[in-house]
Write a protein that holds these residues in place. Structure first.
Motif, PDB file in Angstrom:
ATOM      1  N   VAL A   1       5.222 -66.964 -24.783  1.00  0.00           N
ATOM      2  CA  VAL A   1       5.564 -68.387 -24.682  1.00  0.00           C
ATOM      3  C   VAL A   1       5.246 -69.082 -26.004  1.00  0.00           C
ATOM      4  O   VAL A   1       6.026 -69.915 -26.491  1.00  0.00           O
ATOM      5  N   GLY A   2       4.112 -68.737 -26.608  1.00  0.00           N
ATOM      6  CA  GLY A   2       3.749 -69.328 -27.885  1.00  0.00           C
ATOM      7  C   GLY A   2       4.755 -69.032 -28.975  1.00  0.00           C
ATOM      8  O   GLY A   2       5.085 -69.897 -29.803  1.00  0.00           O
TER       9      GLY A   2
ATOM     10  N   ALA B   1      -1.568 -70.923 -26.138  1.00  0.00           N
ATOM     11  CA  ALA B   1      -0.266 -71.570 -26.298  1.00  0.00           C
ATOM     12  C   ALA B   1       0.005 -72.550 -25.162  1.00  0.00           C
ATOM     13  O   ALA B   1       0.440 -73.681 -25.386  1.00  0.00           O
ATOM     14  N   LEU B   2      -0.255 -72.114 -23.939  1.00  0.00           N
ATOM     15  CA  LEU B   2       0.000 -72.991 -22.800  1.00  0.00           C
ATOM     16  C   LEU B   2      -1.054 -74.091 -22.697  1.00  0.00           C
ATOM     17  O   LEU B   2      -0.747 -75.205 -22.260  1.00  0.00           O
TER      18      LEU B   2
ATOM     19  N   ALA C   1      -0.107 -78.074 -22.683  1.00  0.00           N
ATOM     20  CA  ALA C   1      -0.659 -79.049 -21.743  1.00  0.00           C
ATOM     21  C   ALA C   1      -1.296 -80.218 -22.480  1.00  0.00           C
ATOM     22  O   ALA C   1      -1.184 -81.380 -22.053  1.00  0.00           O
ATOM     23  N   SER C   2      -1.965 -79.945 -23.596  1.00  0.00           N
ATOM     24  CA  SER C   2      -2.612 -81.016 -24.356  1.00  0.00           C
ATOM     25  C   SER C   2      -1.595 -81.932 -25.021  1.00  0.00           C
ATOM     26  O   SER C   2      -1.907 -83.079 -25.349  1.00  0.00           O
ATOM     27  N   GLU C   3      -0.373 -81.427 -25.218  1.00  0.00           N
ATOM     28  CA  GLU C   3       0.678 -82.205 -25.866  1.00  0.00           C
ATOM     29  C   GLU C   3       1.605 -82.885 -24.865  1.00  0.00           C
ATOM     30  O   GLU C   3       2.543 -83.583 -25.263  1.00  0.00           O
TER      31      GLU C   3
ATOM     32  N   GLN D   1      -2.430 -63.114 -20.795  1.00  0.00           N
ATOM     33  CA  GLN D   1      -2.491 -63.500 -22.201  1.00  0.00           C
ATOM     34  C   GLN D   1      -1.257 -63.025 -22.960  1.00  0.00           C
ATOM     35  O   GLN D   1      -0.825 -63.670 -23.918  1.00  0.00           O
ATOM     36  N   THR D   2      -0.676 -61.910 -22.540  1.00  0.00           N
ATOM     37  CA  THR D   2       0.574 -61.451 -23.149  1.00  0.00           C
ATOM     38  C   THR D   2       1.698 -62.438 -22.859  1.00  0.00           C
ATOM     39  O   THR D   2       2.500 -62.771 -23.748  1.00  0.00           O
TER      40      THR D   2
END
Length: 476
Positions: free
Chosen positions: A264-265, A54-55, A59-61, A258-259
């Motif tokens: 966040v996702g 998700a993070l 970052a890619s966006e 990862q949790t």
């Protein structure tokens, strides 16, 4: 009107002149997601070994900062500075909150540290007050830690909690973190993450907004990945152990990271499904560096509780209207920049009735240019840590220390690419060229007394300018 409201109103001025064209589309919503103790290299998009889809996608966006700094190497001080745009040294809030007033009582310590600061004073003006007076709806969910524990560990004070600092909607909730003793500690089924009521509340806030609602400032303050590192997704811990060969504690930390990413996702998905993504500025940030028992910072030196890079350099990701896609920004920024930056996006200018240490980095985020002159950043940690199990003399801070070495009071000043760190006990000053030596291995002042004095003078001039409280000889 309260004194706090009057002060907040005094910070607001006319809309910004010469705003970029994106301003004409309306003021953006602002979502600040704050992680707790997340190290600089914990995310996949920062080269970390953990899965953080998700993070990484965020970052890619948007843009990813490689020199983003927390205002302090410890929780309460950093969070106070992030909310006010004022450095911990200026706030005289440089440690964690304590149950009662007093000083550190460490046997054998040669220095007397400043008195504890118990809470963020109400006269300090927060981002929520600035944006609230500009017509934003304001909401806070999660970790506050800016008042003595009330009723329970990290409990909000009815006199100094978020509702008293400009947040119209605020709910106290540990979410799915192990702090929440009301939640089941049973492992989740394979492939499932634990529920998180903190994130649920933030999602409800987004989903229940009307189409004609005012823009919002939503501050989601996670407890992840602070200790105790006890992930309920045991299947994920086992996977990291089996597939990556990690030791148990490191694999548990991987599952914790990862949790956090999963929650966040969920929030970002809710933002998208509510049709709010296009006009929402999203900022992801960590309050300080990682815990050395779990996070790995090398080649950066140090960790949480130190002013070396590992203690204050943190991940920062920004996405939103006018923000470039997939760009990396190497210029230095700091958590005190968030208040003036958010005010800039809201179309108001924080005036100098209460001096700020941060600056708006909107133009830097959007790729419109750089501020003039070398950036100056100050850190001040005039305390000993840890406060128990102390052994003198202090030992040097290293790279990937397996546990926190005992450190004494120290301060740091960065100007341009150079960073000086001063240690009050020994009166020693170290100087590093971060552009060539981000791992802080080569002390440029080691054999240059004149250079040491020059940077010491610069540091103490800056500390004096903000009226910082300094440690004193224990004999005084």
């Amino acid at each position: 009107m309260s004194v706090t409201s009057l002060l907040a109103c005094s910070l607001l001025a006319a809309p910004l002149p010469g705003a970029p064209p994106s301003e004409n589309k309306g003021r953006p919503n602002i979502l600040l997601i704050l992680a707790d103790d997340l190290g600089y290299q914990d995310l996949g998009c920062y080269g970390g070994p953990f899965e953080t889809p998700a993070l990484d996608r965020l970052a890619s966006e948007g843009v990813r900062f490689t020199q983003a700094y927390a205002p302090a190497p410890i929780c309460s001080a950093s969070r106070a500075a992030i909310l006010t745009g004022r450095s911990p040294a200026r706030l005289n809030f440089t440690f964690v909150t304590k149950p009662e007033a007093g000083r550190q009582a460490i046997p054998g310590a040669p220095l007397k540290t400043p008195p504890y600061t118990l809470q963020l004073p109400l006269e300090e003006v927060t981002t929520a007050e600035v944006l609230g007076d500009a017509g934003y709806d304001t909401a806070f969910f999660g970790k506050w830690h800016l008042n003595p524990h009330h009723g329970r560990y990290l409990g909000w004070s009815p006199e100094f909690g978020p509702p008293k600092q400009g947040f119209e909607t605020a709910v106290e909730d540990f979410g799915g973190h192990p702090y929440n003793t009301d939640r089941s500690k049973e492992p989740t089924p394979d492939g499932a993450f634990p529920e998180d009521s903190l994130t649920d509340r933030a999602i409800d806030y987004l989903e229940n907004r009307g189409t004609d609602a005012a823009p919002f400032y939503l501050h989601v303050s996670h407890f992840y990945v602070h200790t105790p590192v006890k992930p309920r997704a045991k299947w994920l811990t086992d996977r990291y152990r089996n597939e990556s060969g990690m030791q148990q504690s490191r694999a548990q930390y991987a599952a914790f990271v990862q949790t956090l990413d999963h929650q966040v996702g969920r929030l970002l998905t809710a933002l998208e499904e509510s049709g709010l993504t296009e006009n929402t500025l999203v900022v992801f940030f960590s309050d300080n560096g990682g815990d050395p028992r779990f996070a790995r910072h090398a080649p950066l030196r140090g960790h949480k509780w130190t002013l070396y890079e590992g203690g204050v350099r943190v991940p920062m990701i920004v996405r939103g209207p006018g923000v470039p896609v997939g760009k990396t920004i190497d210029a230095p920024v700091i958590g005190t920049d968030l208040l003036p930056t958010f005010a800039d996006y809201a179309g108001v200018i924080p005036l100098n009735t209460r001096p700020l240490d941060g600056i708006s980095i909107r133009r830097r985020i959007e790729g419109h240019g750089e501020p003039r002159g070398a950036r100056k950043m100050l850190w001040h940690f005039p305390y000993y840590h840890p406060e128990t199990g102390v052994a003198f003399p202090t030992r040097p801070v290293g790279w990937n220390d397996p546990q926190a070495p005992f450190v004494g009071p120290h301060s740091a000043l960065m100007v341009g690419g150079y960073k000086a760190i001063y240690f009050y006990e020994t009166e020693a000053l170290e100087l590093y060229d971060l552009s060539a030596d981000p791992g802080e291995r080569t002390d440029l002042a080691a054999n240059d007394p004149a250079l040491r004095e020059l940077w010491k003078d610069r540091l103490f001039d800056r500390l004096a300018a903000v009226d910082a409280r300094l440690p004193e000889s224990a004999d005084r």
